[in-house]
Design a protein around this motif. Structure first.
Motif, PDB file in Angstrom:
ATOM      1  N   GLU A 269      -8.780   2.977 -29.153  1.00 12.64           N
ATOM      2  CA  GLU A 269      -7.954   4.028 -28.544  1.00 12.64           C
ATOM      3  C   GLU A 269      -8.312   4.200 -27.057  1.00 12.64           C
ATOM      4  O   GLU A 269      -7.436   4.340 -26.192  1.00 12.64           O
ATOM      5  N   ALA A 270      -9.648   4.180 -26.791  1.00 13.98           N
ATOM      6  CA  ALA A 270     -10.069   4.305 -25.384  1.00 13.98           C
ATOM      7  C   ALA A 270      -9.559   3.139 -24.549  1.00 13.98           C
ATOM      8  O   ALA A 270      -9.129   3.302 -23.401  1.00 13.98           O
ATOM      9  N   ASP A 271      -9.602   1.909 -25.132  1.00 12.01           N
ATOM     10  CA  ASP A 271      -9.101   0.734 -24.412  1.00 12.01           C
ATOM     11  C   ASP A 271      -7.603   0.856 -24.151  1.00 12.01           C
ATOM     12  O   ASP A 271      -7.113   0.478 -23.072  1.00 12.01           O
ATOM     13  N   ARG A 272      -6.871   1.357 -25.149  1.00  7.42           N
ATOM     14  CA  ARG A 272      -5.434   1.552 -24.924  1.00  7.42           C
ATOM     15  C   ARG A 272      -5.189   2.542 -23.790  1.00  7.42           C
ATOM     16  O   ARG A 272      -4.310   2.318 -22.925  1.00  7.42           O
ATOM     17  N   THR A 273      -5.988   3.620 -23.789  1.00  9.49           N
ATOM     18  CA  THR A 273      -5.838   4.608 -22.708  1.00  9.49           C
ATOM     19  C   THR A 273      -6.151   3.981 -21.349  1.00  9.49           C
ATOM     20  O   THR A 273      -5.438   4.185 -20.357  1.00  9.49           O
ATOM     21  N   GLN A 274      -7.229   3.185 -21.329  1.00  9.26           N
ATOM     22  CA  GLN A 274      -7.601   2.521 -20.070  1.00  9.26           C
ATOM     23  C   GLN A 274      -6.519   1.535 -19.632  1.00  9.26           C
ATOM     24  O   GLN A 274      -6.231   1.398 -18.441  1.00  9.26           O
ATOM     25  N   VAL A 275      -5.928   0.814 -20.583  1.00  3.16           N
ATOM     26  CA  VAL A 275      -4.850  -0.124 -20.250  1.00  3.16           C
ATOM     27  C   VAL A 275      -3.669   0.615 -19.649  1.00  3.16           C
ATOM     28  O   VAL A 275      -3.048   0.164 -18.669  1.00  3.16           O
ATOM     29  N   GLN A 276      -3.328   1.784 -20.228  1.00  2.00           N
ATOM     30  CA  GLN A 276      -2.234   2.569 -19.664  1.00  2.00           C
ATOM     31  C   GLN A 276      -2.561   3.021 -18.238  1.00  2.00           C
ATOM     32  O   GLN A 276      -1.712   2.965 -17.344  1.00  2.00           O
ATOM     33  N   GLU A 277      -3.834   3.469 -18.031  1.00  2.69           N
ATOM     34  CA  GLU A 277      -4.230   3.884 -16.678  1.00  2.69           C
ATOM     35  C   GLU A 277      -4.146   2.707 -15.709  1.00  2.69           C
ATOM     36  O   GLU A 277      -3.701   2.848 -14.564  1.00  2.69           O
ATOM     37  N   CYS A 278      -4.613   1.528 -16.185  1.00  2.00           N
ATOM     38  CA  CYS A 278      -4.554   0.336 -15.312  1.00  2.00           C
ATOM     39  C   CYS A 278      -3.107  -0.031 -14.983  1.00  2.00           C
ATOM     40  O   CYS A 278      -2.791  -0.434 -13.855  1.00  2.00           O
ATOM     41  N   GLU A 279      -2.214   0.091 -15.968  1.00  2.96           N
ATOM     42  CA  GLU A 279      -0.800  -0.203 -15.703  1.00  2.96           C
ATOM     43  C   GLU A 279      -0.240   0.766 -14.671  1.00  2.96           C
ATOM     44  O   GLU A 279       0.524   0.384 -13.777  1.00  2.96           O
ATOM     45  N   GLN A 280      -0.621   2.082 -14.808  1.00  2.00           N
ATOM     46  CA  GLN A 280      -0.153   3.058 -13.820  1.00  2.00           C
ATOM     47  C   GLN A 280      -0.666   2.711 -12.419  1.00  2.00           C
ATOM     48  O   GLN A 280       0.063   2.760 -11.431  1.00  2.00           O
ATOM     49  N   ALA A 281      -2.022   2.375 -12.357  1.00  2.00           N
ATOM     50  CA  ALA A 281      -2.603   2.011 -11.052  1.00  2.00           C
ATOM     51  C   ALA A 281      -1.948   0.753 -10.503  1.00  2.00           C
ATOM     52  O   ALA A 281      -1.720   0.618  -9.300  1.00  2.00           O
ATOM     53  N   LEU A 282      -1.644  -0.189 -11.400  1.00  2.00           N
ATOM     54  CA  LEU A 282      -1.007  -1.425 -10.965  1.00  2.00           C
ATOM     55  C   LEU A 282       0.387  -1.159 -10.398  1.00  2.00           C
ATOM     56  O   LEU A 282       0.801  -1.758  -9.394  1.00  2.00           O
ATOM     57  N   ALA A 283       1.117  -0.239 -11.025  1.00  2.00           N
ATOM     58  CA  ALA A 283       2.432   0.114 -10.497  1.00  2.00           C
ATOM     59  C   ALA A 283       2.310   0.749  -9.110  1.00  2.00           C
ATOM     60  O   ALA A 283       3.081   0.436  -8.189  1.00  2.00           O
ATOM     61  N   ASP A 284       1.282   1.632  -8.939  1.00  2.00           N
ATOM     62  CA  ASP A 284       1.055   2.219  -7.611  1.00  2.00           C
ATOM     63  C   ASP A 284       0.722   1.132  -6.591  1.00  2.00           C
ATOM     64  O   ASP A 284       1.191   1.159  -5.442  1.00  2.00           O
ATOM     65  N   ILE A 285      -0.104   0.175  -7.011  1.00  2.00           N
ATOM     66  CA  ILE A 285      -0.486  -0.922  -6.096  1.00  2.00           C
ATOM     67  C   ILE A 285       0.735  -1.729  -5.719  1.00  2.00           C
ATOM     68  O   ILE A 285       0.901  -2.152  -4.561  1.00  2.00           O
ATOM     69  N   TYR A 286       1.615  -1.997  -6.698  1.00  4.05           N
ATOM     70  CA  TYR A 286       2.846  -2.734  -6.397  1.00  4.05           C
ATOM     71  C   TYR A 286       3.697  -1.996  -5.355  1.00  4.05           C
ATOM     72  O   TYR A 286       4.252  -2.613  -4.429  1.00  4.05           O
ATOM     73  N   ARG A 287       3.800  -0.656  -5.502  1.00  4.10           N
ATOM     74  CA  ARG A 287       4.555   0.117  -4.521  1.00  4.10           C
ATOM     75  C   ARG A 287       3.911   0.026  -3.134  1.00  4.10           C
ATOM     76  O   ARG A 287       4.599  -0.147  -2.121  1.00  4.10           O
ATOM     77  N   GLN A 288       2.576   0.124  -3.106  1.00  5.21           N
ATOM     78  CA  GLN A 288       1.884  -0.010  -1.819  1.00  5.21           C
ATOM     79  C   GLN A 288       2.108  -1.389  -1.209  1.00  5.21           C
ATOM     80  O   GLN A 288       2.276  -1.527   0.005  1.00  5.21           O
ATOM     81  N   ILE A 289       2.090  -2.422  -2.052  1.00 15.87           N
ATOM     82  CA  ILE A 289       2.294  -3.795  -1.544  1.00 15.87           C
ATOM     83  C   ILE A 289       3.696  -3.936  -0.960  1.00 15.87           C
ATOM     84  O   ILE A 289       3.891  -4.556   0.091  1.00 15.87           O
TER      85      ILE A 289
END
Length: 602
Positions: A269-289
């Motif tokens: 469950e913690a890994d799933r939560t972390q994956v969701q956070e990473c996906e959110q951060a990745l989307a932010d990074i894509y917007r910054q890029i």
């Protein structure tokens, strides 16, 4: 005697001279006098006894011989105008260089900004890659956790099956214990009945002694049986206790597995939560890029505009530099012409002095009447003087210089020309002879090389199958059209394998292929002796046998001396030589002749 010009009126007093060029300025302008007007220049020239050139501020020039050169107000003519133009061009060049330096500084600052944006982009890309790596690691952790969960579930099923088996064994032991207890109760009842019978028949001991002994024997047997049954009961009790302990261990293990399953589920469950956070951060990074990409495009547009302006500035600077170079070239040409005229004037004056043995100033004074004697006489006719001067120059040019040693010089040059011609012919002949020898050597070398090449391939066809127990090998030219410049490729086809190069073989196969190639060359022209140093070291027993068989074939025409540590190779030798050291520092040769005598063989 002629007087020098008035030092106060010299042109050198009114011009600036670059440090280091004083001598040149003195040679060019040492006799030049400056006046304000042309009339003042004429009055100054009419004063006798001075060798001087007079110039005015308007550019009029009166030569020492009285020639008047009119000045021009055109800014493009005259040395002074050229110098003014050069100064203006230098000022414009300096201004353009300052503008260029400012543009370059601006370009450098913008390039620094672009580099900073590139660094930020690289950092964002690294963060993006790190986020992807974290996502992949999280997926790996989830997959690993799911696999561990599946394994734990399979282990739980196995433990449950073992528990059911233990429960079945426990029920069987309980049934066996109950049957044993019933047998013991029956035996106890029988013993009690026997004791009562013994008590009843004690009165008839003497009469029933045999019966008592039989009963005692039966009691003893029953006791023995009861002892054995007690031992069985104790064993069953120990087995039951051991099974119960195994059951308790299984229960504890089951509880531990359940706890681990709970922990793994929480981690998942913690890994799933972390994956969701990473996906959110990745989307932010894509917007910054994307934002950075747009900024980079704008910066590239600005950079292109600045680059275009810099190119235009460079073109303007290049054109100005071209104009400056042309002006400097014209200035150098004018200065050179001025120096040539000065030297020519001095040369003519020297010739006049040598011819008439009179200083040039006196000759000029004799030819020019003084102003006091004829004040009303008009100035000399300049055109007539120019015509007469040209006529004299033509006569002097027709006379030319007379070289009295020309005939001897011609003879010397003719002899040297003949000598060099003969040397050239000898060199050309030697070069042609060398080319003929080289062509002959190339023909002979190519013929012998091809013959040796074919002979080696023929011997390889014999030696290689003998060493490899089959297969084939041959040498191939990389460029058959140029035999003297080509390379050689060693192509090998071991039995049961595909055709390949020697570099792709194993260690033993390489050694065998190299041995086949060396022996193929050796068999073309065998020598009296063949010395080998541990050539069989990388070979196994089967290859050693084939190698030694080939050595025996070669040994029919050559004497082979081989250094080896292989026992198989020693078995094929006729004579063995060993080095031993019985005493420290003293080596001794020990030889063994393995060749059997003819009588023993018979």
């Amino acid at each position: 005697q002629a007087e020098r010009p008035d030092p106060e009126r010299l042109l050198l007093k009114h011009v600036s001279v670059t440090p280091g060029c004083e001598a040149i300025a003195q040679a060019l302008l040492g006799n030049v006098v400056l006046t304000e007007t042309l009339a003042g220049a004429v009055d100054l020239f009419n004063q006798n006894g001075r060798i001087q050139t007079i110039v005015t501020r308007n550019g009029d020039v009166i030569s020492p011989r009285g020639f008047l050169i009119g000045g021009s107000k055109d800014a493009a003519s005259g040395i002074l105008a050229k110098k003014r133009e050069l100064r203006e061009l230098e000022q414009q060049t300096a201004a353009l260089e300052r503008n260029l330096e400012a543009a370059r500084l601006e370009q450098k600052s913008m390039e620094a900004g672009v580099r900073g944006l590139d660094v930020e982009l690289q950092q964002l890309i690294e963060r993006k890659n790190q986020g992807r790596d974290n996502e992949i690691e999280a997926e790996k952790a989830v997959f690993k956790t799911s696999e561990e969960l599946k394994g734990l579930r399979r282990q739980l099923e196995i433990v449950q099956l073992e528990q059911e088996q233990l429960l079945g064994e426990s029920s069987d032991l309980d049934d066996q214990m109950s049957s044993t207890e019933r047998a013991l109760a029956a035996m106890a009842a029988e013993v009690e009945a026997a004791q009562q019978a013994v008590a009843e028949h004690t009165r008839n001991i003497s009469e029933l002694s045999a019966t008592v002994q039989a009963a005692q024997q039966q009691v003893m047997n029953l006791k023995l049986e009861m002892t054995s049954l007690n031992a069985k009961l104790e064993n069953s009790t120990h087995s039951l206790r051991r099974l119960r302990e195994f059951q308790s261990d299984g229960v504890r293990r089951l509880e531990q597995l359940a706890l681990e399953i709970t922990q793994k589920t929480g981690c998942a469950e913690a890994d799933r939560t972390q994956v969701q956070e990473c996906e959110q951060a990745l989307a932010d990074i894509y917007r910054q890029i994307r934002q950075i990409d747009s900024d980079i495009e704008r910066n590239e547009t600005d950079f292109a505009a600045i680059d275009a302006r810099l190119k235009e500035s460079d073109e303007k600077i290049a054109s100005i530099r071209d104009r400056r170079e042309k002006s400097l070239e014209q200035l150098r040409v004018l200065e050179l012409e001025q120096a040539q005229r000065q030297m020519k004037r001095e040369h003519i004056a020297a010739q006049m002095e040598d011819r008439y043995h009179t200083p040039f100033g006196e000759l000029r004074a004799q030819l020019t009447p003084p102003m006091e004697s004829a004040p009303a006489e008009p100035p000399p006719d300049t055109e007539a003087m120019e015509a007469e001067l040209n006529r004299f120059r033509t006569k002097i040019a027709r006379i030319g210089d007379v070289n009295l040693g020309a005939i001897q010089e011609y003879q010397q040059l003719g002899e040297r020309h003949e000598f060099l011609t003969a040397q050239k012919a000898d060199l050309e002949k030697a070069i042609e002879d060398l080319h003929k020898v080289i062509r002959k050597i190339n023909v002979v070398s190519q013929e012998r090389f091809m013959q040796t090449f074919q002979a080696i391939n023929e011997k390889l066809a014999e030696v290689f199958p003998r060493l490899f127990n089959g297969g084939s090998a041959e040498l191939v030219l990389t460029d058959p059209d140029k035999p003297l410049e080509t390379g050689v490729e060693y192509m090998i086809h071991p039995p049961g394998k595909k055709l390949t190069r020697m570099s792709l073989l194993s260690g033993g196969e390489k050694a065998m292929a190299a041995i086949a190639f060396i022996f193929a060359i050796f068999l073309i022209r065998p020598a009296s002796f063949c010395l080998m140093d541990e050539i069989d070291a990388p070979l196994d027993d089967a290859n050693i046998y084939r190698f030694n068989d080939l050595l025996q074939h070669i040994g029919q025409k050559s004497q082979i001396v081989m250094i080896t540590h292989n026992k198989r190779t020693m078995e094929f030798a006729d004579t063995l030589f060993g080095i031993t050291m019985e005493q420290k520092g003293v080596s001794k040769v020990v030889s063994v002749n393995l060749r059997r005598p003819e009588s023993a063989a018979a």
